[in-house]
Design a protein around this motif. Structure first.
Motif: not given
Length: 147
Positions: A78-84
């Motif tokens: 599970y990866k939470v990725i901040d595209i900013s």
């Protein structure tokens, strides 16, 4: 004499600290990259709405409650990725993500099967969280059978 003492202490510290670090060899990286697994990827920007937060919270809760064993053994990642963030540009480009998105993908024998669950997530995460969790669970269970 004092300089020799400091040199010995410095050398000892450097040797001690480097013994604990483990470098991944090319072989280990390839094995890790090619292993059969499910990747749950939640992308978000710097500004997040209530629904975006609900997608992340409900996904995390589902994975923690039903799939902790699979997460621990690496079958589910599970990866939470901040595209900013600049460092996440490449993965955002790979999935053509420009705003909050949810993917539940499988990797089998080095081939990725992409499942964009974004529309489903936005339709259900906030107002029908049980339906959201059941839909994500159903997709994960389907993909686990293929591993």
């Amino acid at each position: 004499m004092r300089e020799l003492f400091y040199l010995m202490i410095t050398t000892l510290v450097l040797v001690s600290c480097s013994n604990g670090s483990k470098e991944k060899t090319g072989e280990n990286q390839a094995e890790e990259t090619l292993s059969n697994r499910i990747e749950v990827l939640y992308f978000h920007g710097a500004q997040r709405c209530i629904t975006c937060r609900a997608i992340e919270a409900n996904t995390g809760a589902l994975l923690d409650s039903l799939y902790s064993k699979e997460k621990a053994d690496g079958r589910i990642i599970y990866k939470v990725i901040d595209i900013s963030k600049k460092e996440n540009e490449a993965i955002a480009d790979k999935y053509e993500v420009t705003w909050s998105s949810l993917f539940v993908n499988s990797w089998i024998d080095g081939k990725e099967n992409v499942n964009n669950m974004t529309e489903f997530g936005f339709s259900n995460a906030k107002n029908a969280p049980d339906k959201f969790k059941e839909g994500i669970k159903s997709k994960i269970d389907e993909l686990l059978k293929q591993l």
